[in-house]
Design a protein around this motif. Sequence first.
Motif, PDB file in Angstrom:
ATOM      1  N   ASN A 158       4.041  -0.538  -1.231  1.00  0.00           N
ATOM      2  CA  ASN A 158       3.260  -1.771  -1.076  1.00  0.00           C
ATOM      3  C   ASN A 158       1.765  -1.483  -0.926  1.00  0.00           C
ATOM      4  OD1 ASN A 158       5.597  -3.290  -1.172  1.00  0.00           O
ATOM      5  ND2 ASN A 158       5.777  -3.486   1.062  1.00  0.00           N
ATOM      6  N   SER A 159       1.416  -0.269  -0.508  1.00  0.00           N
ATOM      7  CA  SER A 159       0.003   0.059  -0.336  1.00  0.00           C
ATOM      8  C   SER A 159      -0.739   0.071  -1.673  1.00  0.00           C
ATOM      9  CB  SER A 159      -0.160   1.404   0.386  1.00  0.00           C
ATOM     10  OG  SER A 159       0.493   2.431  -0.331  1.00  0.00           O
ATOM     11  N   ALA A 160       0.000   0.065  -2.780  1.00  0.00           N
ATOM     12  CA  ALA A 160      -0.641  -0.008  -4.095  1.00  0.00           C
ATOM     13  C   ALA A 160      -0.982  -1.448  -4.484  1.00  0.00           C
ATOM     14  CB  ALA A 160       0.265   0.617  -5.159  1.00  0.00           C
ATOM     15  N   SER A 161      -0.619  -2.421  -3.644  1.00  0.00           N
ATOM     16  CA  SER A 161      -0.946  -3.833  -3.894  1.00  0.00           C
ATOM     17  C   SER A 161      -2.093  -4.232  -2.965  1.00  0.00           C
ATOM     18  CB  SER A 161       0.296  -4.699  -3.625  1.00  0.00           C
ATOM     19  OG  SER A 161      -0.067  -6.068  -3.572  1.00  0.00           O
ATOM     20  N   PRO A 162      -3.324  -4.366  -3.516  1.00  0.00           N
ATOM     21  CA  PRO A 162      -4.500  -4.541  -2.628  1.00  0.00           C
ATOM     22  C   PRO A 162      -4.383  -5.717  -1.661  1.00  0.00           C
ATOM     23  CG  PRO A 162      -5.204  -4.055  -4.873  1.00  0.00           C
ATOM     24  CD  PRO A 162      -3.715  -4.236  -4.929  1.00  0.00           C
TER      25      PRO A 162
ATOM     26  N   GLY B  76     -10.963   1.266  -3.427  1.00  0.00           N
ATOM     27  CA  GLY B  76      -9.542   1.576  -3.254  1.00  0.00           C
ATOM     28  C   GLY B  76      -9.021   2.276  -4.487  1.00  0.00           C
ATOM     29  N   ILE B  77      -7.936   3.000  -4.320  1.00  0.00           N
ATOM     30  CA  ILE B  77      -7.244   3.631  -5.453  1.00  0.00           C
ATOM     31  C   ILE B  77      -5.773   3.245  -5.311  1.00  0.00           C
ATOM     32  CG2 ILE B  77      -6.643   5.784  -6.632  1.00  0.00           C
ATOM     33  CD1 ILE B  77      -9.097   7.097  -5.299  1.00  0.00           C
ATOM     34  N   TYR B  78      -5.196   2.704  -6.389  1.00  0.00           N
ATOM     35  CA  TYR B  78      -3.838   2.143  -6.305  1.00  0.00           C
ATOM     36  C   TYR B  78      -2.981   2.689  -7.438  1.00  0.00           C
ATOM     37  CZ  TYR B  78      -6.866  -0.951  -3.651  1.00  0.00           C
ATOM     38  OH  TYR B  78      -7.810  -1.430  -2.774  1.00  0.00           O
TER      39      TYR B  78
ATOM     40  N   ARG C 277      -7.642   2.899 -11.840  1.00  0.00           N
ATOM     41  CA  ARG C 277      -6.801   2.543 -10.687  1.00  0.00           C
ATOM     42  C   ARG C 277      -7.628   1.959  -9.539  1.00  0.00           C
ATOM     43  NH1 ARG C 277      -3.488   1.725 -13.660  1.00  0.00           N
ATOM     44  NH2 ARG C 277      -3.512   0.152 -12.102  1.00  0.00           N
ATOM     45  N   PHE C 278      -8.912   1.753  -9.782  1.00  0.00           N
ATOM     46  CA  PHE C 278      -9.781   1.051  -8.826  1.00  0.00           C
ATOM     47  C   PHE C 278      -9.996  -0.330  -9.442  1.00  0.00           C
ATOM     48  CE2 PHE C 278     -14.425   1.026  -7.003  1.00  0.00           C
ATOM     49  CZ  PHE C 278     -14.083   0.008  -6.121  1.00  0.00           C
ATOM     50  N   VAL C 279      -9.119  -1.265  -9.096  1.00  0.00           N
ATOM     51  CA  VAL C 279      -8.958  -2.499  -9.880  1.00  0.00           C
ATOM     52  C   VAL C 279      -9.751  -3.681  -9.326  1.00  0.00           C
ATOM     53  CG1 VAL C 279      -6.691  -1.843 -10.790  1.00  0.00           C
ATOM     54  CG2 VAL C 279      -6.836  -3.061  -8.592  1.00  0.00           C
TER      55      VAL C 279
ATOM     56  N   ARG D  46       3.927   3.870  -6.425  1.00  0.00           N
ATOM     57  CA  ARG D  46       3.835   5.055  -5.570  1.00  0.00           C
ATOM     58  C   ARG D  46       3.131   4.723  -4.258  1.00  0.00           C
ATOM     59  NH1 ARG D  46       1.190   9.761  -8.882  1.00  0.00           N
ATOM     60  NH2 ARG D  46       1.873  10.999  -7.082  1.00  0.00           N
ATOM     61  N   TYR D  47       1.818   4.687  -4.304  1.00  0.00           N
ATOM     62  CA  TYR D  47       1.059   4.379  -3.091  1.00  0.00           C
ATOM     63  C   TYR D  47      -0.386   4.065  -3.444  1.00  0.00           C
ATOM     64  CZ  TYR D  47       0.430   9.450  -3.744  1.00  0.00           C
ATOM     65  OH  TYR D  47       0.202  10.697  -4.269  1.00  0.00           O
ATOM     66  N   GLY D  48      -1.120   3.631  -2.439  1.00  0.00           N
ATOM     67  CA  GLY D  48      -2.543   3.349  -2.616  1.00  0.00           C
ATOM     68  C   GLY D  48      -3.275   3.563  -1.313  1.00  0.00           C
ATOM     69  N   ALA D  49      -4.593   3.449  -1.388  1.00  0.00           N
ATOM     70  CA  ALA D  49      -5.418   3.623  -0.195  1.00  0.00           C
ATOM     71  C   ALA D  49      -6.707   2.835  -0.360  1.00  0.00           C
ATOM     72  CB  ALA D  49      -5.740   5.104   0.034  1.00  0.00           C
ATOM     73  N   ARG D  50      -7.274   2.380   0.754  1.00  0.00           N
ATOM     74  CA  ARG D  50      -8.568   1.689   0.732  1.00  0.00           C
ATOM     75  C   ARG D  50      -9.273   1.993   2.052  1.00  0.00           C
ATOM     76  NH1 ARG D  50      -6.819  -2.793  -0.500  1.00  0.00           N
ATOM     77  NH2 ARG D  50      -6.802  -4.065   1.373  1.00  0.00           N
TER      78      ARG D  50
END
Length: 385
Positions: free
Chosen positions: A219-223, A348-350, A310-312, A354-358
């Motif tokens: 879910n961390s890949a969904s901003p 952020g990178i998503y 991936r920085f959307v 898999r995963y993401g971060a901000r």
Amino acid sequence: VSDLYPAERLELARRATAEAGLDALLLTPGADLRYLTGYPALALERLTCLLLPATGPATLLVPELEAPAALVSPVGRLPVEVVSHGETAAADGEAGVGGSDPFRLAADLLTRALGRPPRRVGLADRMWAEQVLNFRRAMPDAEQLPAGTVLRRLRCRKSPAEVAALATAGAAIDRVHEQVPGWLRPGRTELEVAADIADAIVAAGHQRVNFVIVASGPNSASPHHQPAQRRLRRGEPVVIDIGGTTAEGYCSDATRTYAVGAPPAGFAELYAVLRGAQQAGCAAAAPGVPAERVDAAAREVIAAAGYGDRFVHRTGHGIGLDEHEEPWIAPGNPMPLAPGMAFSVEPGIYLPGRYGARIEDVLVCTDTGSMAVNRARHDLVVVDG
Ligand code: ZN
Ligand code: ZN
Ligand code: ZN
């Protein structure tokens, strides 16, 4: 009146209204109304509206039952006449509404102030459509334009009192982030964590919770993930983006990325890229620098590491009485930053599935550079879950 809502602001808005070729601003409840009057009016179906003619006296139209609340707000000490409209007499109002027609009353008051019917009026950008249409009915010859074109120039450069209010909000949300590690344990749901955070946002000094994003694992890949029943697991990142509004009316907004136990393979490297991008964006923020340059400074770091697509989203947004307002820190925005402008820097990178971060801080442009209102640690916080 107060440092936060000075009376001169009405005069500045009047002048800007005339310069924009508008006869008046019509401001229903929201940030524009609060900015000019300090009145945190409720947005309801009954009409509350500041009528600010380019020439002539300002009037705040309020429902009779809300007149006492209006008068104890800062507006009671400003050169603004408070005029109430009732709803208990079955007069000539809209069918079923009761009382006289407040939209016609607004048209009459403006006609009296201007000495003629208004020809061009600026409506609050976020006015409800039914009110826009009722104003059109009551002033059929008045062209309607967005008031934001007049007010955003004023609103986007914060006064020292506003900067202090944003710093208070920022310190409050930092205190919530400091407590977050204690709530992240494997087996807890995102919603349970979000409920703890929401309580803490209020306890830390906000009047209202604006949003709580708790995005775990994929879910961390969904901003803009909405917290749900998903349970936290060991070995996963959690993105937490939270904000509230203080009693003074100013917003906080801060994102940190956490990991429950050791993060998955590759995540620490991705986070290091993001950290560098966020630092580059913050370092680029200074007076005279176009907003798009701050965006580019962050984006270039992410693109160079191969994550460009991936920085959307844009790098940031202005913040003040609204949680999202001008200036937009985005590609294609040439607006030069100026002292007093407040905005987020939140790359952020998503990686879907898999995963993401901000990482997000709110910055204020100063005379020589910028100053962050958020001080919570920026490294990946690994919680021993
Ligand atoms: Zn957002
Ligand atoms: Zn945020
Ligand atoms: Zn934000």
